[in-house]
Each structure stands twice: as C-alpha cells, then as structure tokens.
Design a protein around this motif. Sequence first.
Motif, PDB file in Angstrom:
ATOM      1  N   GLU A   1       8.304  15.960  37.181  1.00  8.54           N
ATOM      2  CA  GLU A   1       9.617  16.442  37.639  1.00  8.54           C
ATOM      3  C   GLU A   1      10.704  15.374  37.544  1.00  8.54           C
ATOM      4  O   GLU A   1      11.902  15.687  37.621  1.00  8.54           O
ATOM      5  N   ASN A   2      10.300  14.107  37.360  1.00  8.24           N
ATOM      6  CA  ASN A   2      11.284  13.025  37.212  1.00  8.24           C
ATOM      7  C   ASN A   2      11.679  12.783  35.752  1.00  8.24           C
ATOM      8  O   ASN A   2      12.526  11.940  35.470  1.00  8.24           O
ATOM      9  N   ILE A   3      11.052  13.524  34.848  1.00 11.05           N
ATOM     10  CA  ILE A   3      11.410  13.433  33.425  1.00 11.05           C
ATOM     11  C   ILE A   3      12.638  14.297  33.172  1.00 11.05           C
ATOM     12  O   ILE A   3      12.667  15.479  33.504  1.00 11.05           O
ATOM     13  N   GLU A   4      13.674  13.683  32.581  1.00 12.60           N
ATOM     14  CA  GLU A   4      14.949  14.381  32.375  1.00 12.60           C
ATOM     15  C   GLU A   4      14.907  15.372  31.217  1.00 12.60           C
ATOM     16  O   GLU A   4      15.704  16.306  31.161  1.00 12.60           O
ATOM     17  N   GLY A   5      14.016  15.162  30.287  1.00 18.00           N
ATOM     18  CA  GLY A   5      13.926  16.074  29.163  1.00 18.00           C
ATOM     19  C   GLY A   5      12.783  15.706  28.237  1.00 18.00           C
ATOM     20  O   GLY A   5      12.307  14.562  28.243  1.00 18.00           O
ATOM     21  N   ILE A   6      12.334  16.683  27.465  1.00 22.61           N
ATOM     22  CA  ILE A   6      11.256  16.477  26.502  1.00 22.61           C
ATOM     23  C   ILE A   6      11.756  16.908  25.123  1.00 22.61           C
ATOM     24  O   ILE A   6      12.217  18.037  24.938  1.00 22.61           O
TER      25      ILE A   6
END
Length: 314
Positions: free
Chosen positions: A60-65
């Motif tokens: 959930e702390n990843i801003e984007g993939i």
Amino acid sequence: MFVGVDIGGTNTKIGIVSKLGRVVAMSSFKTRSPREPQDFVKEIFANIEKLLHANDIQLENIEGIGVGVPGVVDNNGVVVNATNLKWKDVELKEIFKEYTTSKIVIGNDADCAMLAEWKFGGAKGAKNAILITLGTGIGSGIILDNKLYRGAHGTGSECGHMVIKFDGEMCSCGNRGCWEVYASAKALTRRTEQAVMQNPNGVLSKIVSQYGRASAHSCFEGARRGDSVSQNLMNEYIDYVVCGLINLTQIFHPEMFILGGGVAKEGLNFVKAVDAKLNDFLKKNNFEPTVLVKRPVLENNAGIVGAASLAMDV
C-alpha cells in the motif's frame, strides 16, 4: 517508491525504484513463455510481494506499478500483440488491477527503456531522442519535444517495421522488406549462417563451430580477427542499420540515437562505425547539425527504471 516490471522473453525482472530512478532492490524469475496472462500476473505479484517483504515495504506504500511488455500496447493497457508471449488483445491492466489498488501503467518495453535513458541516463536533457534496440527484432522508443511519443492510440514508434525494401524479404509481421528483417541481430545471424554454408572451410565457419552455433556475435568475432567474409557481412549490416537511422533522421531529426540490444553490446567500434557512416551521409546531404549515436547508460536496469517511470508520469 515505485515498482517496475520488465517482462522479457527469457526473464522477467522486478525492481523497487525511487523517484530519482535508483533501483533500491530487484529480483527476477524465468518468464517461461508462452504463458496464460492470469497465471503470469499471479506469479509477478507473488514475486513483487516477496521483494517488498524482503525490504520491509508494504504494497500500500507503493505509489504505482509500471509494466514493460515486449509487444504492442495501446493507451488502455491492452497488449494488442506480443509475439514471444503468444498474447493477442490481452487486457493486461485489468488483470493487474485484480491484485492491487495501486496505480497500474502498461507500456512497450522499448518505450520504457527510452523513458529511463531520457529521465535518468544518456539522453537526459535531450528534447528529441530515439532509442533503437537491435535484438531478435528491432525495438524503438521516441522522445519528441520532451514527451514520449506513442501515436494516436499508444501503438506508435514501431520503427522496426518501416519498409526499407519494397517487396523485400518476408517479416514476421506479415509485410515484406521491414527494417527488422535486415538490421536485427536475427538478420545478421541468418546471413552468417548463409555465409558458412557457402564457405564451410573458412574462418567464420571455424568460429561458428567453436561457439556451437551461428550468431551475430560470431560474425563480430570474425571481423575482429580480420576475416574478409565477416568484415563484408558487418559492412553490409551497418549499411542496413544506417539506412533506417537516415529515414528516422529525415522525419524526426533527433539530437541523438541510443543503440541498445545485444548487437550494440559488441563494443564501441560498432557504435562508432554507425555514427560515422550516418553523419557522413548527413553532411554530404547538407543535413545539419549532425546526430550523435551512443550506447545506453543504464543498460540492464533500463527496463525496470523505465517501467517504473511510466507510473511516475501518470
């Protein structure tokens, strides 16, 4: 933090990438193509979660993939065609969204590599630049007026399939005379095989026997040893590469070409030879200023960094 996924024909690489383009951590696994898209995405996410857990980062702390695919991808994240994966009209973005609420962006792998070089590598600061990968096929990515060019529907920049010989050799795309048929590593391998058949006792034949099979590398090796057959093949091959670059220069007039892929890794002499022949032609035709031809800076990390950059820019 962002995650970049670089899907290759042999390996799929995953990286955690900072906003500054630094690869914090990475892992890889065998692609094992062809794959069912659902199963493949499931494996990708299992590896993403494993990598994040190892680095104490929550999904959930990843801003984007961002995901780079070796094929044609439209603006909606649909893989229109990916030959090596045996995918056609695969709604890859929708499949990824089943696994996460993070922002998902899908793009062509060569576009990703170009984006990485432009933001963080050898093309940083350029307003117009083109990356060409010389591998099994020809991949390409274009920066035009400080923006990644993708065409009206996201499926543009397929430079390998511009026709340089009307009614020429058949291409895997179904057309004849595509640049890819003459200037890819696969094309040089095919011509090396033909040369060995015609001269089975020559130097090139011995080099091929030494390596166990014909390849673009064996032709380069023959040229380095002074074999005239290999040198002639190389000169012809460079002519084909330059032919495509001349066409692209006439259309876009970039500040630079970045040559990547397996062929470009053979050494600076190849890149310098392409640069010299291209700019000799341009000068003779009063085409100024000249265009720089150079190697990529990010090399093996370009796909991961570029894929993550797709998500940064949305």
